[in-house]
Motif scaffolding. Structure first.
Motif, PDB file in Angstrom:
ATOM      1  N   ARG A 133      52.777  44.721  65.739  1.00 27.23           N
ATOM      2  CA  ARG A 133      53.609  43.523  65.761  1.00 27.23           C
ATOM      3  C   ARG A 133      55.064  43.913  65.499  1.00 27.23           C
ATOM      4  N   GLY A 134      55.978  43.061  65.918  1.00 30.34           N
ATOM      5  CA  GLY A 134      57.390  43.259  65.640  1.00 30.34           C
ATOM      6  C   GLY A 134      57.840  42.325  64.528  1.00 30.34           C
ATOM      7  N   TRP A 135      58.719  42.813  63.662  1.00 34.72           N
ATOM      8  CA  TRP A 135      59.196  42.032  62.519  1.00 34.72           C
ATOM      9  C   TRP A 135      60.713  42.139  62.418  1.00 34.72           C
ATOM     10  N   THR A 136      61.332  41.052  61.955  1.00 31.35           N
ATOM     11  CA  THR A 136      62.738  41.069  61.599  1.00 31.35           C
ATOM     12  C   THR A 136      62.854  40.866  60.105  1.00 31.35           C
ATOM     13  N   LEU A 137      63.500  41.810  59.441  1.00 31.94           N
ATOM     14  CA  LEU A 137      63.576  41.815  57.987  1.00 31.94           C
ATOM     15  C   LEU A 137      65.025  41.582  57.568  1.00 31.94           C
ATOM     16  N   PRO A 138      65.303  40.539  56.760  1.00 34.34           N
ATOM     17  CA  PRO A 138      66.675  40.361  56.266  1.00 34.34           C
ATOM     18  C   PRO A 138      67.051  41.486  55.313  1.00 34.34           C
ATOM     19  N   CYS A 139      68.300  41.893  55.365  1.00 32.53           N
ATOM     20  CA  CYS A 139      68.762  42.996  54.519  1.00 32.53           C
ATOM     21  C   CYS A 139      70.208  42.745  54.119  1.00 32.53           C
ATOM     22  N   CYS A 140      70.506  42.907  52.835  1.00 35.98           N
ATOM     23  CA  CYS A 140      71.870  42.758  52.348  1.00 35.98           C
ATOM     24  C   CYS A 140      72.492  44.140  52.174  1.00 35.98           C
ATOM     25  N   TYR A 141      73.655  44.343  52.803  1.00 38.90           N
ATOM     26  CA  TYR A 141      74.354  45.622  52.740  1.00 38.90           C
ATOM     27  C   TYR A 141      75.579  45.567  51.833  1.00 38.90           C
ATOM     28  N   ASP A 142      75.718  44.472  51.086  1.00 39.38           N
ATOM     29  CA  ASP A 142      76.836  44.378  50.149  1.00 39.38           C
ATOM     30  C   ASP A 142      76.692  45.449  49.075  1.00 39.38           C
ATOM     31  N   PRO A 143      77.787  46.136  48.705  1.00 38.80           N
ATOM     32  CA  PRO A 143      77.676  47.196  47.694  1.00 38.80           C
ATOM     33  C   PRO A 143      77.032  46.753  46.388  1.00 38.80           C
ATOM     34  N   ALA A 144      77.051  45.460  46.087  1.00 39.13           N
ATOM     35  CA  ALA A 144      76.393  44.979  44.877  1.00 39.13           C
ATOM     36  C   ALA A 144      74.885  45.208  44.931  1.00 39.13           C
ATOM     37  N   LEU A 145      74.324  45.252  46.154  1.00 39.23           N
ATOM     38  CA  LEU A 145      72.891  45.457  46.337  1.00 39.23           C
ATOM     39  C   LEU A 145      72.592  46.724  47.131  1.00 39.23           C
ATOM     40  N   ILE A 186      56.694  33.980  52.777  1.00 36.77           N
ATOM     41  CA  ILE A 186      57.018  35.119  53.644  1.00 36.77           C
ATOM     42  C   ILE A 186      58.289  34.759  54.415  1.00 36.77           C
ATOM     43  N   ILE A 187      59.314  35.554  54.251  1.00 42.79           N
ATOM     44  CA  ILE A 187      60.595  35.244  54.873  1.00 42.79           C
ATOM     45  C   ILE A 187      60.912  36.161  56.058  1.00 42.79           C
ATOM     46  N   ALA A 188      60.212  37.257  56.190  1.00 46.57           N
ATOM     47  CA  ALA A 188      60.373  38.078  57.386  1.00 46.57           C
ATOM     48  C   ALA A 188      59.856  37.298  58.596  1.00 46.57           C
ATOM     49  N   ARG A 189      60.468  37.501  59.750  1.00 44.83           N
ATOM     50  CA  ARG A 189      60.044  36.807  60.963  1.00 44.83           C
ATOM     51  C   ARG A 189      59.208  37.729  61.826  1.00 44.83           C
ATOM     52  N   ALA A 190      58.055  37.253  62.224  1.00 45.93           N
ATOM     53  CA  ALA A 190      57.217  38.005  63.147  1.00 45.93           C
ATOM     54  C   ALA A 190      57.637  37.661  64.568  1.00 45.93           C
ATOM     55  N   ASP A 191      57.884  38.696  65.370  1.00 44.05           N
ATOM     56  CA  ASP A 191      58.317  38.453  66.749  1.00 44.05           C
ATOM     57  C   ASP A 191      57.129  37.961  67.570  1.00 44.05           C
ATOM     58  N   GLY A 192      57.374  36.948  68.370  1.00 46.07           N
ATOM     59  CA  GLY A 192      56.327  36.448  69.252  1.00 46.07           C
ATOM     60  C   GLY A 192      55.311  35.591  68.554  1.00 46.07           C
TER      61      GLY A 192
END
Length: 249
Positions: free
Chosen positions: A99-111, A243-249
């Motif tokens: 399956r394909g997944w979209t995972l949110p990611c924070c790239y702010d230096p605080a995290l 679950i906050i990741a999105r499954a593609d399709g």
């Protein structure tokens, strides 16, 4: 047609003590090799569930090999090898469709404690490092090191930096890591020689779910950049079991 004639890597069988057989498909990180590993893993799991190979205990897939644990008092090596060889035939083990997944990611230096260090290493601004990372399409090759710890391939070449010479202090849970030309999603805080490039509010491992592991080897991931405020909101939802990741399709 033999494997050599077909251009495939030769399969090697190695004993790991008296209770495990390792099937090696090659010696590199490669999607096609890993697909063969996972196909054999799935076929053996089906056989174990059907109890058609008594004495088969557990299988452990890696990037390019499969370790098969068995009870030598019930299942002898030659019988196991014969069954595995049959499953390696073209019609013996179907590839797993991930399956394909979209995972949110924070790239702010605080995290993302190490994003500035990575930026200095590759000679690019931190924002460009984040863009490069979100532009990748990552394959989950295996779990390892900790429950649900996902080892990924597909890191853009521009981010292929070596691991640290010495481990850094423990990173937070759900850290997004890179190092040694690979990427990973951690699940538990621990020291690491990888660089923390970001953090996801999703929990890839949770004992509160019926299925503790959210994703599986053979699945693919892409990362979607979010800001600190969005991370906090999504993290609160994930902490409640959503679950906050999105499954593609």
């Amino acid at each position: 047609m033999s494997q050599a004639e077909a251009g495939a890597d030769p399969v090697r069988f190695r004993d790991a003590g008296e209770t495990a057989l390792v099937v090696e498909f090659g010696a590199r990180v490669d999607p096609e090799l890993n697909a063969r590993v996972l196909a054999l893993d799935a076929a053996l799991e089906a056989a174990r569930n059907a109890d058609s190979i008594p004495g088969l205990r557990e299988t452990v897939p890696t990037y390019r090999s499969l370790m098969i644990h068995y009870d030598p008092l019930v299942l002898d090596r030659d019988t196991l090898l014969a069954r595995v060889t049959t499953l390696l035939e073209p019609a013996g083990a179907a590839p797993r469709i991930g399956r394909g997944w979209t995972l949110p990611c924070c790239y702010d230096p605080a995290l993302a404690e190490d994003i500035e260090a990575v930026a200095d290493w590759v000679g690019r601004p931190a924002a460009e490092v984040a863009d490069l990372h979100t532009g990748g399409r990552y394959r989950i090759y295996m779990y390892g090191f900790a429950p649900g710890f996902a080892y990924l391939g597909g890191l853009p070449e521009a981010l292929a930096i070596p691991r640290r010479s010495h481990p850094r202090p423990p990173h937070p849970a759900s850290a997004i890591l890179i190092g040694g030309g690979l990427a990973a999603v951690a699940t538990l805080p621990m020291p690491t020689g990888w660089y923390v490039l970001g953090r996801t509010p999703e929990r890839l491992f949770s004992e509160a779910r019926p299925r503790s592991f959210l994703v599986e080897p053979g699945d693919t991931l892409r990362f979607e950049a979010i800001d600190v405020a969005t991370f906090a909101a999504l993290d609160a939802r994930a902490a409640r079991g959503e679950i906050i990741a999105r499954a593609d399709g």
